[in-house]
Design a protein around this motif. Structure first.
Motif, mmCIF file in Angstrom:
data_model
loop_
_atom_site.group_PDB
_atom_site.id
_atom_site.type_symbol
_atom_site.label_atom_id
_atom_site.label_comp_id
_atom_site.label_asym_id
_atom_site.label_seq_id
_atom_site.Cartn_x
_atom_site.Cartn_y
_atom_site.Cartn_z
ATOM 1 N N ILE A 125 11.409 -37.895 67.536
ATOM 2 C CA ILE A 125 10.923 -39.140 68.109
ATOM 3 C C ILE A 125 9.994 -38.833 69.278
ATOM 4 C CG2 ILE A 125 12.808 -40.654 67.405
ATOM 5 C CD1 ILE A 125 14.184 -38.681 69.069
ATOM 6 N N PHE A 126 9.255 -39.834 69.706
ATOM 7 C CA PHE A 126 8.355 -39.715 70.847
ATOM 8 C C PHE A 126 8.709 -40.776 71.880
ATOM 9 C CE2 PHE A 126 6.120 -37.614 67.483
ATOM 10 C CZ PHE A 126 5.383 -36.602 68.084
ATOM 11 N N THR A 127 8.658 -40.410 73.155
ATOM 12 C CA THR A 127 8.915 -41.385 74.199
ATOM 13 C C THR A 127 7.743 -42.357 74.312
ATOM 14 O OG1 THR A 127 7.976 -39.949 75.916
ATOM 15 C CG2 THR A 127 10.345 -39.775 75.508
ATOM 16 N N ASP A 128 8.054 -43.582 74.766
ATOM 17 C CA ASP A 128 6.995 -44.573 74.952
ATOM 18 C C ASP A 128 6.393 -44.440 76.351
ATOM 19 O OD1 ASP A 128 8.747 -45.768 76.734
ATOM 20 O OD2 ASP A 128 9.225 -47.471 75.435
ATOM 21 N N ALA A 129 5.592 -45.417 76.760
ATOM 22 C CA ALA A 129 4.904 -45.347 78.052
ATOM 23 C C ALA A 129 5.869 -45.308 79.226
ATOM 24 C CB ALA A 129 3.947 -46.531 78.190
ATOM 25 N N GLU A 130 7.089 -45.820 79.031
ATOM 26 C CA GLU A 130 8.097 -45.816 80.086
ATOM 27 C C GLU A 130 9.075 -44.651 79.964
ATOM 28 O OE1 GLU A 130 8.055 -47.818 82.690
ATOM 29 O OE2 GLU A 130 6.161 -48.581 81.873
ATOM 30 N N GLY A 131 8.767 -43.717 79.065
ATOM 31 C CA GLY A 131 9.633 -42.562 78.887
ATOM 32 C C GLY A 131 10.858 -42.832 78.039
ATOM 33 N N ARG A 132 10.920 -43.979 77.383
ATOM 34 C CA ARG A 132 12.108 -44.350 76.611
ATOM 35 C C ARG A 132 12.042 -43.782 75.193
ATOM 36 N NH1 ARG A 132 11.289 -50.502 78.455
ATOM 37 N NH2 ARG A 132 9.418 -50.018 77.250
#
Length: 234
Positions: A125-132
């Motif tokens: 998976i990849f984190t989103d703009a907020e690191g989630r």
């Protein structure tokens, strides 16, 4: 915005040592000489590019081809941040684990436990703009590992986080709350500092839990600094 937290190198007790007396395999693979600082090349620090254009996302380990795996379905979610609490966006996170019976989907695992054809035990998976980040899985089982007499690993999930290049990979393990094997596990206990050790234990989170479908666990990862998650060095 709050003032940034001054960076401070972590206390050695908050990270596992290269050689742990109770963790047998570290004796043969830890460095025997003092470490040397070698300058990284441009390729090591900037390549390859880990993003979703080149690496496929696989966020659901609970099924294969639409067929559900055996065991308790769970959701794991959290944030990846730096020492100042700033999100680490677009971080590639690889995950691998044993199945509900405590066996890995790998030819080298010969544990006398059943394999599940609908569970491969790996995700990306990849984190989103907020690191989630978030992924769905099956709660893994404990398994014997022959480090010492009657040794069993606590239930856990492996995490590998990739930065901008090959030299920027960090590996850790997530454990589950209330596991009685944690107090007996040499790997978990190689981190001497109790507070740091406990950062490896996920927390049950009702906000992540999906009603009538799966329990949720939160596991936040801090990459460095005084509150850094313990990472594997050996």
């Amino acid at each position: 915005m709050s003032d940034p937290i001054p960076y401070r190198r972590p206390d050695p007790a908050t990270q596992p040592p290269y050689d742990a007396p109770s963790y047998g395999s570290t004796h043969k693979r830890h460095p025997k000489q003092a470490l040397l600082r070698v300058p990284h090349t441009l390729t090591e620090t900037s390549a390859p590019r880990f993003d979703q254009r080149f690496y496929a996302t696989q966020a659901d380990m609970s099924q294969v081809g639409g067929r559900g795996a055996l065991g308790e379905r769970i959701i794991v979610a959290g944030r990846v941040t730096d020492e100042d609490g700033r999100p680490c966006a677009n971080t590639m996170v690889e995950v691998w684990q044993a199945n509900a019976s405590g066996r890995y989907h790998h030819p080298r695992d010969q544990h006398d436990a059943p394999l599940d054809p609908n569970f491969e035990g790996r995700a990306r998976i990849f984190t989103d703009a907020e690191g989630r980040y978030s992924f769905t899985s099956i709660k893994p089982g404990a398994y014997p590992w022959r480090n010492h007499w009657n040794a069993w690993r606590p239930i856990h999930i492996h995490f590998g986080l990739h930065g901008a290049g090959w030299a920027q990979r960090m590996i850790t393990q997530m454990y589950f709350p209330g596991d009685p094997l944690l107090a007996l596990d040499p790997i978990f206990n190689t981190t001497a500092d109790e507070a740091a050790r406990n950062r490896l234990v996920s927390t049950f989170d009702l906000e992540i839990t999906k009603p009538e479908w799966a329990l949720g666990y939160r596991f936040d990862i801090v990459l460095r600094g005084r509150d850094a998650t313990p990472f594997e060095n050996a």
